[in-house]
Write an enzyme that holds these catalytic residues in place. Structure first.
Site, PDB file in Angstrom:
ATOM      1  N   ASP A 194      31.731  33.528  33.648  1.00 49.88           N
ATOM      2  CA  ASP A 194      32.967  33.436  34.426  1.00 49.88           C
ATOM      3  C   ASP A 194      33.205  31.960  34.722  1.00 49.88           C
ATOM      4  OD1 ASP A 194      34.895  33.414  36.433  1.00 49.88           O
ATOM      5  OD2 ASP A 194      34.155  35.253  37.380  1.00 49.88           O
ATOM      6  N   HIS A 195      34.232  31.436  34.093  1.00 50.86           N
ATOM      7  CA  HIS A 195      34.466  29.991  34.188  1.00 50.86           C
ATOM      8  C   HIS A 195      34.928  29.561  35.588  1.00 50.86           C
ATOM      9  CE1 HIS A 195      34.639  26.078  32.663  1.00 50.86           C
ATOM     10  NE2 HIS A 195      35.383  26.249  31.594  1.00 50.86           N
ATOM     11  N   ARG A 196      35.256  30.517  36.448  1.00 49.75           N
ATOM     12  CA  ARG A 196      35.609  30.147  37.824  1.00 49.75           C
ATOM     13  C   ARG A 196      34.369  29.697  38.576  1.00 49.75           C
ATOM     14  NH1 ARG A 196      38.263  35.672  39.643  1.00 49.75           N
ATOM     15  NH2 ARG A 196      36.334  36.331  38.639  1.00 49.75           N
TER      16      ARG A 196
END
Ligand code: CAO
Length: 463
Positions: free
Chosen positions: A435-437
């Site tokens: 999850d790039h967040r």
């Protein structure tokens, strides 16, 4: 007796031949000063032509579809008694009006300033203050020109200042309506000509939000997707209908949500597992009652990486990151009914043999549909191993609320350059989706490098 005067299209910059898309009044209507009479729409923005004074509409001189330019007579209005503006207003009807005096233009912004707002000063001489039927009327209109002569409120229609890709296509009245309801117009799909947003579109949007639809009024994102294509497949050949299993329906809904809501990136890497495999085989010989596959080593390696990079062992909770101090690893298991993910608890506290026994038991239960809900909850990080089947790489979907998942493909002998020569090494492909967040690409590369280092020398698992 009250005078009948013309209401004309004001200064709209260099634009000519702008189509009328709405006629907002009809003969007999009582209008307030600055109330919209018609709406014009260029290919970049919309604007209203306001009444230059209060009165009663006697005649409407345009219809939807007409093209108008500055000075075009829109309507004849009988000025209200005592209307100061009317006294100074445009020339009486049928008498050619003096050319409207041009005031200093103010750009029409994407969102027209509302009557009485702080922006009024900046737009004192700009028309289209956008009152609506249900909006408060603007108490005072444009100032008279310095000559004191009649003047129609000028508008500078600065289409270049308007970004067509950024500004929702809607009339000022609809903008005000949306603002009052707290609806972000960017999220409303326009059903009008050229995608123009109508009042009804705003109402529909609010209804959908209230009904629990995905598009919330004024906030959040939400996907605005086309309906699923409906195709009569039987038209093209023989077909058979088979209902989806309950597992597949539940898993499918979860996968679709995770895929749509998580910004996924997948980091690929290789691990040299030549030594690990030799050790695994030896261990397998010594423990024939167990099925000791590479997966147990991967579980231990994942725990080691999670300890080194704690934000992989985490979940997003609003704007908080919840860091977990336990190590429960989910394992994707392929069953005839679909995918399930039982969880190996406290994998950090278990040895390879215990993990192998537990894994055997969980996958058997999964395939016999005997897993209880508790056995599929509480996971921190998942592993999806397709190594027993084949493939060289894939992009697994993060199992929310986890923030990363490791995909494992089939190991293969490959020539690897050791600095002097190519040597045959057993190479295991790793695919880490995250999850790039929460996780940056650099950390993902460090995470897979750590996994590769640990799997390349399993003595590191003791560290
Ligand atoms: N490379 C080479 N061989 C591998 C391997 C790899 N990465 N991983 C496993 N193998 C071998 C095993 O050693 C075993 O060989 P032997 O029969 O000679 O002992 C064989 O492949 C079969 O292994 P397995 O698949 O039965 O066992 P596992 O522990 O590797 O996996 C389980 C168990 C339950 C995870 C697996 O059976 C399974 O269901 N995998 C599918 C997961 C899945 O569908 N993921 C996709 C989810 S969608 O994103």
């Amino acid at each position: 007796m009250a005078e009948v005067r013309e209401a004309r299209v004001p200064d709209i910059g260099n634009f000519t031949g702008i189509p009328v898309i709405e006629v907002l009044v009809q003969p007999g209507d009582r209008v307030d000063k600055d109330q919209g009479l018609i709406t014009l729409e260029s290919d970049k923005a919309t604007m209203e032509v306001p009444a230059p004074f209060a009165g009663v509409v006697k005649e409407v001189r345009v219809k939807v579809g007409d093209d108008v330019s500055e000075g075009h007579v829109v309507a004849l209005i009988e000025a209200a008694e005592g209307s100061a503006d009317a006294a100074k207003g445009p020339a009486p009807a049928r008498t050619p009006a003096a050319a409207p005096a041009k005031a200093e233009p103010a750009a029409v912004k994407g969102d027209a300033p509302r009557a009485g707002s702080e922006d009024d000063e900046a737009v004192t001489n700009a028309a289209a203050p956008a009152p609506t039927d249900d909006a408060p009327r603007q108490p005072d209109g444009p100032a008279p020109s310095s000559s004191g002569g009649p003047r129609t409120p000028p508008v500078r229609f600065d289409a270049d200042a308007v970004r067509p890709d950024k500004v929702p296509y809607a009339s000022p009245a609809v903008r005000m309506f949306a603002r009052e309801l707290g609806v972000a117009l960017e999220q409303v799909t326009g059903s009008g000509r050229n995608g123009r947003i109508t009042r009804e579109d705003v109402q529909q949007h609010v209804k959908a939000a209230l009904a629990g639809g995905t598009r919330a009024a004024g906030g959040g994102g939400g996907l605005d997707l086309l309906p699923w294509p409906k195709v009569d497949f039987a038209k093209y050949g023989a077909v058979e209908h088979k209902p989806l299993s309950r597992i597949r329906k539940i898993a499918g809904a979860n996968l679709a949500r995770n895929w749509a809501m998580i910004p996924h990136v997948t980091q690929h890497d290789d691990a040299d597992v030549t030594e690990m495999e030799a050790f695994r085989k030896r261990l397998g010989e010594e423990n024939k009652e167990l099925k000791l596959t590479p997966l147990v080593f991967l579980i231990k390696a994942a725990v080691s990486a999670l300890k080194t990079f704690p934000h992989f062992n985490a979940s997003l909770d609003g704007d908080q990151l919840v860091l977990k101090k336990y190590f429960h690893i989910g394992i994707a298991v392929d069953t005839p009914d679909g995918l399930v993910v039982p969880v190996v608890r406290d994998a950090d506290q278990k040895g390879l043999l215990q993990l192998a026994a537990e894994l055997g038991e969980l996958s058997k239960k999964a395939r016999e549909r005997k897993l209880g809900p508790a056995e599929m909850q509480g996971g921190c990080f998942s592993i999806s191993s397709l190594g027993g089947i084949g493939g060289t790489a894939f992009t697994p979907i993060v199992n929310a609320p986890e923030v990363a998942i490791l995909g494992v493909s089939r190991s293969a002998m490959k020539p690897v350059w050791n600095g002097k020569e190519f040597a045959p090494r057993l190479v295991l492909p790793l695919s880490l989706s995250y999850d790039h967040r929460v996780i940056d690409g650099a950390d993902a590369a460090r995470f897979t490098s750590h996994l590769a280092a640990v799997l390349g020398d399993v003595r590191r698992l003791l560290l």
